[in-house]
Design an enzyme around this catalytic site. Structure first.
Site, PDB file in Angstrom:
ATOM      1  CB  THR A   1      -0.994  -0.010   1.189  1.00  9.40           C
ATOM      2  OG1 THR A   1      -1.953   1.026   1.022  1.00  9.40           O
ATOM      3  CG2 THR A   1      -0.303   0.169   2.533  1.00  9.40           C
ATOM      4  CG  ASN A   2      -0.123   4.762  -1.410  1.00  9.96           C
ATOM      5  OD1 ASN A   2      -0.831   5.528  -0.774  1.00  9.96           O
ATOM      6  ND2 ASN A   2      -0.511   4.232  -2.556  1.00  9.96           N
ATOM      7  CB  ALA A   3       2.078   7.244   3.417  1.00  9.84           C
TER       8      ALA A   3
END
Ligand code: C5P
Length: 221
Positions: free
Chosen positions: A22-24
């Site tokens: 995923t990412n932030a």
């Protein structure tokens, strides 16, 4: 009143039942833009990946997990919308295979092949017809050049350029690029304020009502 599709937040690409890429992205900018569009009296259809934040009550919320699900949902919903704003940070890669069981340690390195996911904004941009599409670009080098290249590749009407500091932050600093490559506006500050300013530009450039009072052909004096 326009019906506006907004994508927001990150996506998740599962590798096995418990692990994912995923990412932030927090969804805060998507939420702020949804609030700005609601405030201006529009209907907001929001497609979001998994986030911790709460979206405004009055949005039509569709929760998804992966980039493929976000794409499928957007494909279904875009037809009935007047335009879309792609604020989401969908994962650009997915593991080639999702293991049915948790992958156990073997003592050897784990090799995973990642495939590119389909780009949602580009897919909708390709089939937009009379609808408008606004993309967001987050660049760490040659920002204006890369943002303009994305605007062209994804057939966007405007591209909002923001820096990596925008991720999971309360503040944002953006520039809005038009198809000529010109930066037509720049704003900075708390995301709700920046979102209202971005939305005003979208309204001016893409949602401005047609002058109905004017005759189709100008009368000659
Ligand atoms: O990831 P990238 O910098 O190319 O993102 C630019 C724009 O494309 C953003 O508006 C983002 O929401 C969108 N995007 C998308 N689908 C992807 C990757 C990015 O809609 N798979």
């Amino acid at each position: 009143m326009a019906k506006i599709l907004i994508t927001s937040g990150p996506t998740r690409q599962y590798l096995d039942p418990v692990r994912y890429l995923t990412n932030a992205s927090s969804g805060k900018m998507g939420s702020a833009l949804a609030a700005a569009a609601l405030e201006a009296g529009h209907h907001v259809v929001l497609v979001s990946g998994p986030v911790e934040i709460a979206y405004p009550d009055n949005v039509e919320l569709h929760a998804v997990t992966s980039t493929e699900e976000m794409l499928e949902k957007c494909n279904q919903l875009f037809d009935a919308c007047d335009g879309m704003i792609g604020v989401a940070a969908p994962c650009d890669y997915r593991p080639e295979k999702i293991a049915e069981q948790k992958i156990a340690k073997t003592g050897d390195p784990l090799q995973v092949k990642f495939l590119e996911t389909q780009d949602i904004v580009a897919t909708l941009g390709k089939k937009k017809g009379k609808r408008w599409v606004v993309g967001f670009a987050l660049e760490t080098e040659d920002p204006r050049l890369r943002a303009l290249a994305k605007l062209e590749q994804k057939n966007c009407d405007l591209m909002v350029l923001n820096g990596v500091e925008a991720m999971d932050a309360e503040d944002n600093a953006v520039e809005i690029i038009e198809p000529s490559g010109k930066a037509i506006a720049s704003f900075g500050g708390k995301k709700p304020l920046v979102a209202r300013q971005i939305f005003r530009v979208i309204e001016d450039c893409l949602l401005a009502p047609l002058p109905t009072s004017q005759p189709a052909t100008s009368p000659k004096n």
